[in-house]
Design a protein around this motif. Structure first.
Motif, PDB file in Angstrom:
ATOM      1  N   LEU A   7      40.276  38.524 -29.451  1.00  6.82           N
ATOM      2  CA  LEU A   7      40.283  39.916 -29.898  1.00  6.82           C
ATOM      3  C   LEU A   7      39.444  40.776 -28.951  1.00  6.82           C
ATOM      4  O   LEU A   7      39.850  41.885 -28.580  1.00  6.82           O
ATOM      5  CB  LEU A   7      39.759  40.023 -31.330  1.00  6.82           C
ATOM      6  N   GLN A   8      38.311  40.269 -28.534  1.00  7.70           N
ATOM      7  CA  GLN A   8      37.464  41.001 -27.593  1.00  7.70           C
ATOM      8  C   GLN A   8      38.213  41.223 -26.276  1.00  7.70           C
ATOM      9  O   GLN A   8      38.175  42.315 -25.709  1.00  7.70           O
ATOM     10  CB  GLN A   8      36.165  40.235 -27.354  1.00  7.70           C
ATOM     11  N   PHE A   9      38.912  40.206 -25.799  1.00  5.11           N
ATOM     12  CA  PHE A   9      39.658  40.330 -24.547  1.00  5.11           C
ATOM     13  C   PHE A   9      40.793  41.345 -24.707  1.00  5.11           C
ATOM     14  O   PHE A   9      41.055  42.134 -23.796  1.00  5.11           O
ATOM     15  CB  PHE A   9      40.201  38.959 -24.128  1.00  5.11           C
ATOM     16  N   ILE A  10      41.454  41.337 -25.856  1.00  5.41           N
ATOM     17  CA  ILE A  10      42.511  42.315 -26.145  1.00  5.41           C
ATOM     18  C   ILE A  10      41.928  43.724 -26.045  1.00  5.41           C
ATOM     19  O   ILE A  10      42.517  44.617 -25.421  1.00  5.41           O
ATOM     20  CB  ILE A  10      43.123  42.063 -27.542  1.00  5.41           C
ATOM     21  N   LEU A  12      39.149  44.755 -24.475  1.00  5.54           N
ATOM     22  CA  LEU A  12      38.697  45.084 -23.128  1.00  5.54           C
ATOM     23  C   LEU A  12      39.836  45.466 -22.197  1.00  5.54           C
ATOM     24  O   LEU A  12      39.646  46.231 -21.254  1.00  5.54           O
ATOM     25  CB  LEU A  12      37.938  43.902 -22.519  1.00  5.54           C
ATOM     26  N   ASN A  13      41.023  44.928 -22.437  1.00  4.05           N
ATOM     27  CA  ASN A  13      42.146  45.123 -21.522  1.00  4.05           C
ATOM     28  C   ASN A  13      43.296  45.930 -22.104  1.00  4.05           C
ATOM     29  O   ASN A  13      44.291  46.143 -21.419  1.00  4.05           O
ATOM     30  CB  ASN A  13      42.670  43.764 -21.049  1.00  4.05           C
ATOM     31  N   ALA A  14      43.186  46.342 -23.359  1.00  3.96           N
ATOM     32  CA  ALA A  14      44.274  47.059 -24.039  1.00  3.96           C
ATOM     33  C   ALA A  14      45.577  46.271 -23.916  1.00  3.96           C
ATOM     34  O   ALA A  14      46.635  46.817 -23.670  1.00  3.96           O
ATOM     35  CB  ALA A  14      44.417  48.485 -23.489  1.00  3.96           C
ATOM     36  N   SER A  15      45.465  44.971 -24.078  1.00  2.00           N
ATOM     37  CA  SER A  15      46.611  44.067 -23.933  1.00  2.00           C
ATOM     38  C   SER A  15      47.277  43.809 -25.276  1.00  2.00           C
ATOM     39  O   SER A  15      46.677  43.997 -26.325  1.00  2.00           O
ATOM     40  CB  SER A  15      46.152  42.730 -23.358  1.00  2.00           C
ATOM     41  N   ARG A  16      48.508  43.342 -25.199  1.00  8.52           N
ATOM     42  CA  ARG A  16      49.204  42.913 -26.408  1.00  8.52           C
ATOM     43  C   ARG A  16      48.671  41.536 -26.819  1.00  8.52           C
ATOM     44  O   ARG A  16      48.355  40.700 -25.976  1.00  8.52           O
ATOM     45  CB  ARG A  16      50.703  42.819 -26.170  1.00  8.52           C
ATOM     46  N   SER A  17      48.633  41.307 -28.106  1.00  9.48           N
ATOM     47  CA  SER A  17      48.131  40.051 -28.658  1.00  9.48           C
ATOM     48  C   SER A  17      48.890  38.848 -28.093  1.00  9.48           C
ATOM     49  O   SER A  17      48.296  37.855 -27.691  1.00  9.48           O
ATOM     50  CB  SER A  17      48.243  40.086 -30.182  1.00  9.48           C
ATOM     51  N   GLY A  18      50.202  38.930 -28.058  1.00 10.27           N
ATOM     52  CA  GLY A  18      51.013  37.804 -27.586  1.00 10.27           C
ATOM     53  C   GLY A  18      50.737  37.442 -26.141  1.00 10.27           C
ATOM     54  O   GLY A  18      50.753  36.266 -25.772  1.00 10.27           O
ATOM     55  N   GLU A  19      50.501  38.456 -25.319  1.00  6.37           N
ATOM     56  CA  GLU A  19      50.196  38.202 -23.914  1.00  6.37           C
ATOM     57  C   GLU A  19      48.873  37.464 -23.777  1.00  6.37           C
ATOM     58  O   GLU A  19      48.742  36.538 -22.983  1.00  6.37           O
ATOM     59  CB  GLU A  19      50.158  39.524 -23.143  1.00  6.37           C
ATOM     60  N   VAL A 121      43.970  47.602 -37.157  1.00  7.99           N
ATOM     61  CA  VAL A 121      44.677  46.376 -36.811  1.00  7.99           C
ATOM     62  C   VAL A 121      44.634  46.195 -35.289  1.00  7.99           C
ATOM     63  O   VAL A 121      44.425  47.164 -34.556  1.00  7.99           O
ATOM     64  CB  VAL A 121      46.143  46.399 -37.315  1.00  7.99           C
ATOM     65  N   PRO A 122      44.836  44.974 -34.790  1.00 10.85           N
ATOM     66  CA  PRO A 122      44.730  44.735 -33.349  1.00 10.85           C
ATOM     67  C   PRO A 122      45.609  45.648 -32.488  1.00 10.85           C
ATOM     68  O   PRO A 122      45.162  46.141 -31.454  1.00 10.85           O
ATOM     69  CB  PRO A 122      45.148  43.267 -33.207  1.00 10.85           C
ATOM     70  N   HIS A 123      46.824  45.909 -32.910  1.00  9.76           N
ATOM     71  CA  HIS A 123      47.705  46.742 -32.085  1.00  9.76           C
ATOM     72  C   HIS A 123      47.135  48.149 -31.906  1.00  9.76           C
ATOM     73  O   HIS A 123      47.371  48.803 -30.890  1.00  9.76           O
ATOM     74  CB  HIS A 123      49.115  46.808 -32.675  1.00  9.76           C
TER      75      HIS A 123
END
Length: 177
Positions: A7-10, A12-19, A121-123
């Motif tokens: 979650l922290q990495f998501i 920091l990078n504004a990445s999608r969870s699946g990626e 939520v994460p998204h």
């Protein structure tokens, strides 16, 4: 635990969870630990929603997080589950719900989406990043642009995105605008 690190990495990078959940060590280009050189995460086209390879300019904070993670033998995943499999999307969501609940227990307001007045939520982290980028003058196509914008763009503005991600990290830490 690993769900919190993912979650922290998501964030920091504004990445999608699946990626992030499917990320493998061989997708990373990082210098030896004492190097200050830039790091890159190259997501293969097969794992991207748009089916096109994507380079992520990793901030120094993201690199530090990656370097803190254990590398499990016989597992290429960067953020594996306890059984060495890919984390579930529910793991990431549950981590965020626990953070919300724990903040309320400590007397806080939790982490609410200000428009919906529901727990974040994460998204929504990608949406938050997009809003921050717009409010700080970053080009739309540098920060989660549309498919049409990406189709016409001939550059990925990689070094400009790297600087933007470092500024994003400062904002997350409360040290920037």
């Amino acid at each position: 635990a690993m769900g919190a690190k993912a979650l922290q990495f998501i964030m920091l990078n504004a990445s999608r969870s699946g990626e992030v959940r499917g990320m493998t060590w061989d997708e990373l280009e990082m210098e030896p630990e004492n190097s200050t050189a830039s790091a890159t995460w190259i997501i293969p086209s097969a794992r991207m929603k748009a089916k096109k390879e994507h380079r992520v300019a990793l901030s120094s904070e993201a690199v530090a997080l990656l370097r803190s993670l254990p590398r499990l033998s016989n597992c290429q995943l960067v953020f594996p589950s306890p059984k060495g499999k890919q984390l579930s999307d529910m793991t990431i969501s549950a981590t965020m719900r626990r953070m919300h609940t724990d903040d309320i227990k400590r007397g806080g307001k939790g982490f609410l989406d200000p428009q919906m007045n529901r727990p974040a939520v994460p998204h929504a982290l990608r949406s938050t990043f997009r809003d921050w980028a717009a409010e700080n003058g970053y080009d739309r196509d540098m920060a989660v642009g549309s498919a049409a914008e990406r189709a016409y763009r001939r550059t990925d503005m990689f070094e400009r995105r790297r600087a933007m991600m470092e500024a994003w990290v400062l904002f997350l830490k409360g040290e920037g605008k």
